[in-house]
Design an enzyme around this catalytic site. Structure first.
Site, PDB file in Angstrom:
ATOM      1  N   CYS A 107       0.860  -1.120   0.146  1.00  0.00           N
ATOM      2  CA  CYS A 107      -0.102   0.018  -0.046  1.00  0.00           C
ATOM      3  C   CYS A 107       0.921   1.413  -0.208  1.00  0.00           C
ATOM      4  O   CYS A 107       1.820   1.512   0.821  1.00  0.00           O
ATOM      5  CB  CYS A 107      -0.836  -0.031   1.316  1.00  0.00           C
ATOM      6  SG  CYS A 107      -1.804   1.349   1.439  1.00  0.00           S
ATOM      7  N   CYS A 110       0.647   3.296   3.721  1.00  0.00           N
ATOM      8  CA  CYS A 110       1.116   2.778   4.924  1.00  0.00           C
ATOM      9  C   CYS A 110       2.140   1.793   4.838  1.00  0.00           C
ATOM     10  O   CYS A 110       2.626   1.703   5.863  1.00  0.00           O
ATOM     11  CB  CYS A 110       0.034   2.225   5.889  1.00  0.00           C
ATOM     12  SG  CYS A 110      -0.724   0.752   5.134  1.00  0.00           S
ATOM     13  N   CYS A 155      -6.860  -1.143   1.565  1.00  0.00           N
ATOM     14  CA  CYS A 155      -5.871  -1.700   2.734  1.00  0.00           C
ATOM     15  C   CYS A 155      -6.505  -1.802   4.025  1.00  0.00           C
ATOM     16  O   CYS A 155      -7.093  -0.961   4.603  1.00  0.00           O
ATOM     17  CB  CYS A 155      -4.664  -0.744   2.743  1.00  0.00           C
ATOM     18  SG  CYS A 155      -3.564  -1.017   3.939  1.00  0.00           S
ATOM     19  N   CYS A 158      -4.613   1.109   6.731  1.00  0.00           N
ATOM     20  CA  CYS A 158      -4.914   2.428   6.591  1.00  0.00           C
ATOM     21  C   CYS A 158      -6.221   2.805   5.787  1.00  0.00           C
ATOM     22  O   CYS A 158      -6.580   3.960   5.668  1.00  0.00           O
ATOM     23  CB  CYS A 158      -3.816   3.299   5.900  1.00  0.00           C
ATOM     24  SG  CYS A 158      -3.739   3.053   4.230  1.00  0.00           S
ATOM     25  N   CYS A 178      -8.156  -5.720  -9.555  1.00  0.00           N
ATOM     26  CA  CYS A 178      -7.704  -4.617 -10.616  1.00  0.00           C
ATOM     27  C   CYS A 178      -7.077  -3.350  -9.804  1.00  0.00           C
ATOM     28  O   CYS A 178      -8.126  -2.628  -9.174  1.00  0.00           O
ATOM     29  CB  CYS A 178      -8.950  -4.304 -11.468  1.00  0.00           C
ATOM     30  SG  CYS A 178      -8.264  -3.008 -12.621  1.00  0.00           S
TER      31      CYS A 178
HETATM   32 ZN   LIG Z   1      -2.423   1.102   3.719  1.00  0.00          ZN
END
Ligand SMILES: [Zn+2]
Length: 193
Positions: A107, A110, A155, A158, A178
């Site tokens: 991600c 984070c 995610c 976060c 995707c």
């Molecule tokens: Zn994250």
């Protein structure tokens, strides 16, 4: 007497109609909002590092306490618009489309690892695509921004928006995750050994 009877029947009928209408609305809501508000942790078994280097080491609560303006300061504008405003990047704009190396996709908000390169495939859509995720790192929810319902995912730490998942991917999962490339970072596996 007959007036009372009619009135009582009217009340009974009205109550019945309301009950039927209510049941219909409930069925409609439960059918169309099957995944509304429902958090689904996706993924099959694999081992992956929790996070890549270069990000703050905050607790889940601390990540989730960041405000929109905190995120605006932390992220480049294009990443902010995708991760925090659920925007979609233009197709074929991410260098990660052509990333073929062995490694981890994390991600960009984070640093939590979300995907492994061995689950990446060329979907031809212009967005980095995966047929599976690292378990426990992704949550999904229904997205009704368009005229049809898509499944949004983000995610788990976060809560940054990543992309949408579809059921037209390759075997063995048939899933197509995707992802916006700008919402991810890539770290070669050798750098995390
Ligand atoms: Zn994250």
């Amino acid at each position: 007497m007959s007036t009372d009877f009619s009135r009582r029947n009217f009340v009974l009928l009205s109550t019945g109609a309301l009950a039927v209408a209510g049941a219909g609305a409930y069925a409609f809501l439960t059918r169309t909002s099957k995944t509304d508000g429902r958090i689904v942790l996706a993924g099959s078994t694999t081992s992956a590092p929790l996070q890549v280097p270069g990000f703050d080491e905050l607790s889940d609560d601390q990540w989730q306490a960041l405000t929109r303006s905190d995120w605006k300061e932390r992220l480049p504008r294009d990443a902010f618009e995708v991760l925090r405003l659920e925007d979609t990047e233009r197709a074929f704009t991410s260098p990660l489309n052509n990333e073929k190396r062995d490694g981890w996709y994390a991600c960009a908000g984070c640093g939590q690892v979300l995907f492994s390169s061995d689950k990446k495939f060329d979907s031809g859509t212009g967005w980095p695509s995966f047929f599976d995720v690292v378990p426990g790192r992704i949550e999904t929810k229904a997205d009704n921004l368009l005229w049809y319902t898509r499944t949004e995912y983000h995610c788990s730490r976060c809560k940054g928006h990543q992309g949408h998942v579809f059921d037209d991917g390759p075997r063995p999962t048939r899933q197509r995750w995707c992802n916006n490339g700008v919402a991810l970072t890539f770290t070669p596996r050798s750098e995390l050994a």
